[in-house]
Design a protein around this motif. Structure first.
Motif, PDB file in Angstrom:
ATOM      1  N   GLU A 289       0.825  -1.215   0.000  1.00 28.86           N
ATOM      2  CA  GLU A 289       0.000   0.000   0.000  1.00 28.86           C
ATOM      3  C   GLU A 289       0.857   1.261   0.000  1.00 28.86           C
ATOM      4  O   GLU A 289       0.397   2.331  -0.405  1.00 28.86           O
ATOM      5  CB  GLU A 289      -0.922   0.011   1.216  1.00 28.86           C
ATOM      6  CG  GLU A 289      -2.148  -0.886   1.082  1.00 28.86           C
ATOM      7  CD  GLU A 289      -3.093  -0.401  -0.007  1.00 28.86           C
ATOM      8  OE1 GLU A 289      -3.704   0.676   0.170  1.00 28.86           O
ATOM      9  OE2 GLU A 289      -3.199  -1.088  -1.033  1.00 28.86           O
TER      10      GLU A 289
ATOM     11  N   HIS B 298       0.844   2.912  -3.361  1.00 27.04           N
ATOM     12  CA  HIS B 298      -0.414   3.329  -3.988  1.00 27.04           C
ATOM     13  C   HIS B 298      -0.660   4.832  -3.828  1.00 27.04           C
ATOM     14  O   HIS B 298      -0.122   5.474  -2.920  1.00 27.04           O
ATOM     15  CB  HIS B 298      -1.578   2.556  -3.382  1.00 27.04           C
ATOM     16  CG  HIS B 298      -1.586   1.100  -3.773  1.00 27.04           C
ATOM     17  ND1 HIS B 298      -2.561   0.223  -3.389  1.00 27.04           N
ATOM     18  CD2 HIS B 298      -0.735   0.374  -4.541  1.00 27.04           C
ATOM     19  CE1 HIS B 298      -2.318  -0.981  -3.882  1.00 27.04           C
ATOM     20  NE2 HIS B 298      -1.213  -0.900  -4.591  1.00 27.04           N
TER      21      HIS B 298
ATOM     22  N   GLN C  81      -8.151  -1.658   1.527  1.00 26.88           N
ATOM     23  CA  GLN C  81      -7.883  -0.241   1.299  1.00 26.88           C
ATOM     24  C   GLN C  81      -8.754   0.659   2.167  1.00 26.88           C
ATOM     25  O   GLN C  81      -8.465   1.846   2.333  1.00 26.88           O
ATOM     26  CB  GLN C  81      -8.077   0.094  -0.181  1.00 26.88           C
ATOM     27  CG  GLN C  81      -7.032  -0.571  -1.073  1.00 26.88           C
ATOM     28  CD  GLN C  81      -7.168  -0.180  -2.532  1.00 26.88           C
ATOM     29  OE1 GLN C  81      -8.258   0.152  -2.989  1.00 26.88           O
ATOM     30  NE2 GLN C  81      -6.067  -0.231  -3.256  1.00 26.88           N
TER      31      GLN C  81
END
Length: 487
Positions: A122, A125, A472
């Motif tokens: 993550e 991202h 997420q």
């Protein structure tokens, strides 16, 4: 005895060092399969210990959040590799400390490794968007700001996965962390924190303080330098955390109880439904917030379902989770055993029919542990205590219905809304269940327990603070959106 204590003693982890508490006192962590065995001793900490850890976390915050999210993710990759190399050790500690069978403990530890790698990724991202502005000479975009110091309060039933699925996103999104694990599994938590230490996390970025919830948990609620609290545990404690955090303006995230139903309709694959009910209700000794508790079965197949269910329960092997071939271990503690037994007694007193189990096991290999039989009631009315309150043990309540409409009415008639499952081959019934079931986790032709780590997790009604963990969705709690206008 003092030599033994020193050999098995685990200290608090504060500002990059393992330190004793200010009290000088320790708590015993005992094996629920053999209460004579002390797995380890953990610190019985004070408010000052907690405040020291928060000071360390606050001191580390600025430099930690200034690192790129990619760099922060690299630290998590290192932790994942170290934890994976110690998987057997951590899993065995978990089994000895809270009773979960060794295969389940190994699976949970492997899940912790996967969660760490997911959130490490993550860090690569995006964290914002460019938005069209009405001013053609301006740049309008969003980014994300970390929350700050996060207090993490975790339960004993998933002592590796739950702390990691809270700490990993908190850290990769730029927060620093103070963990307060359940005392019953604080040795396991210490072994997880050793992996963070070995990975080279900056001093103060990750901290752990053990001790009673009445002291350490309350100190987390009250400390003005803790910007957010993420909690998994009982509704009573969760509400107290929410009220305390709200009073001083801290952000909070609560994942609490469940009273999870499985609906089995007349067109279901009965064998599949039975296996899922057994797994959902009795694996981990029913000590999951997503465990199956109520089994709502169509009248036309009720007798067939019940017969197969009882037959399969007879095949369950009970014992010390460290032993090969054991399917269900002990309750995690004596207090948890007593709670389960009190609910079984309440079920009998209120008129439900006990058709399987219901007793504590005390002879032979069960003599020194906290073992209870897999238990099934029938003729359970929706208003009965065992149909309304979370038992957190291997107890199923069977209920007959004549339609999916009646099944959904009963399924929704509780204060909780965490998870629910249905067994049917009828597409319309599936869609009705998805639309009308008041739960955060919907499972079709699968057991009520279990969610994939990349998917949001959380409940409705009294099961959560209406926030979501994992996947997420975690970014929503651990960060705040910052809108930027540049001309």
């Amino acid at each position: 005895m003092s030599v033994e204590i020193e050999q098995k003693k685990y200290r608090n982890f504060i500002n990059g060092e393992w330190v004793p508490s200010n009290t000088g006192e320790v708590l015993e962590s005992r094996n629920p399969a053999d209460a004579d065995e002390v797995v380890g001793y953990v610190q019985k900490s004070s408010k000052k210990d907690l405040d020291d850890s928060v000071k360390a976390a606050k001191g580390a915050l600025r430099s930690w959040k200034k690192r790129s999210s990619v760099e922060r993710g690299q630290y998590l990759y290192k932790v994942a590799d170290i934890l994976e190399s110690r998987l057997d050790e951590v899993a065995e500690t978990m089994t000895r400390e809270m009773g979960k069978t060794l295969p389940e403990a190994m699976g949970e530890t492997a899940r912790g490794v996967a969660i760490l790698r997911y959130y490490a990724g993550e860090g690569m991202h995006k964290i914002g968007d460019v938005i069209p502005s009405t001013d053609n000479r301006a740049l309008l975009y969003t980014t994300r700001a970390s929350l700050g110091v996060v207090g993490v309060i975790t339960p004993w039933n998933f002592p590796v996965a739950i702390p990691i699925w809270k700490m990993a996103p908190a850290l990769v999104y730029g927060n620093t962390v103070v963990l307060k694990p359940a005392s019953e599994t604080a040795v396991t938590a210490a072994k997880v924190l050793q992996c963070f230490q070995e990975a080279g996390f900056p001093s103060g970025a990750v901290n752990m303080v053990t001790g009673p919830g009445s002291v350490i948990g309350q100190a987390i609620i009250d400390n003005k330098d803790i910007n957010g609290i993420t909690f998994t545990g009982s509704n009573e404690t969760g509400k107290r955390i929410g009220q305390g955090a709200l009073a001083r303006g801290a952000k909070y995230q609560l994942e609490m109880g469940g009273k999870n139903p499985v609906i089995v309709l007349e067109d279901a694959d009965i064998d599949l439904a039975v296996e899922a009910t057994i797994s959902g209700g009795f694996r981990s000794t029913g000590q999951k917030c997503t465990a199956t508790s109520r089994v709502i079965v169509h009248r036309s197949i009720y007798d067939q379902f019940k017969e197969k269910l009882l037959y399969r329960i007879d095949e369950i092997t009970i014992g010390d989770g460290m032993n090969e071939g054991i399917w269900m271990g002990p309750c995690a503690s004596e207090s948890q055993l007593n709670t389960i037994l009190s609910y079984i007694q309440k079920g009998k007193e209120e008129g439900a029919t006990l058709i399987k189990g219901g007793k504590q096991l005390t002879d032979g290999p069960f003599e020194k542990g906290y073992f209870v039989e897999p238990t099934v009631f029938e003729h359970v009315k929706p208003e009965m205590t065992i149909a309304q309150e979370e038992i957190f043990g291997p107890v199923l309540a069977l209920m007959k219905v004549d339609s999916i409409e009646e099944a959904l009415t009963i399924a929704n008639d509780v204060e909780y809304g965490l998870s629910a499952s249905i067994f049917t081959t009828n597409i319309q019934h599936m869609l009705s269940f998805v639309d009308d079931m008041e739960a955060g986790l919907i499972r079709v032709n699968a057991e009520s327990a279990g969610v994939e780590l990349q998917a949001p997790f959380g409940g409705m009604k009294q099961s959560s603070s209406h926030s979501r963990e994992q996947g997420q969705a975690a970014i929503e709690f651990f960060t705040s959106i910052k809108t930027v206008f540049i001309k």
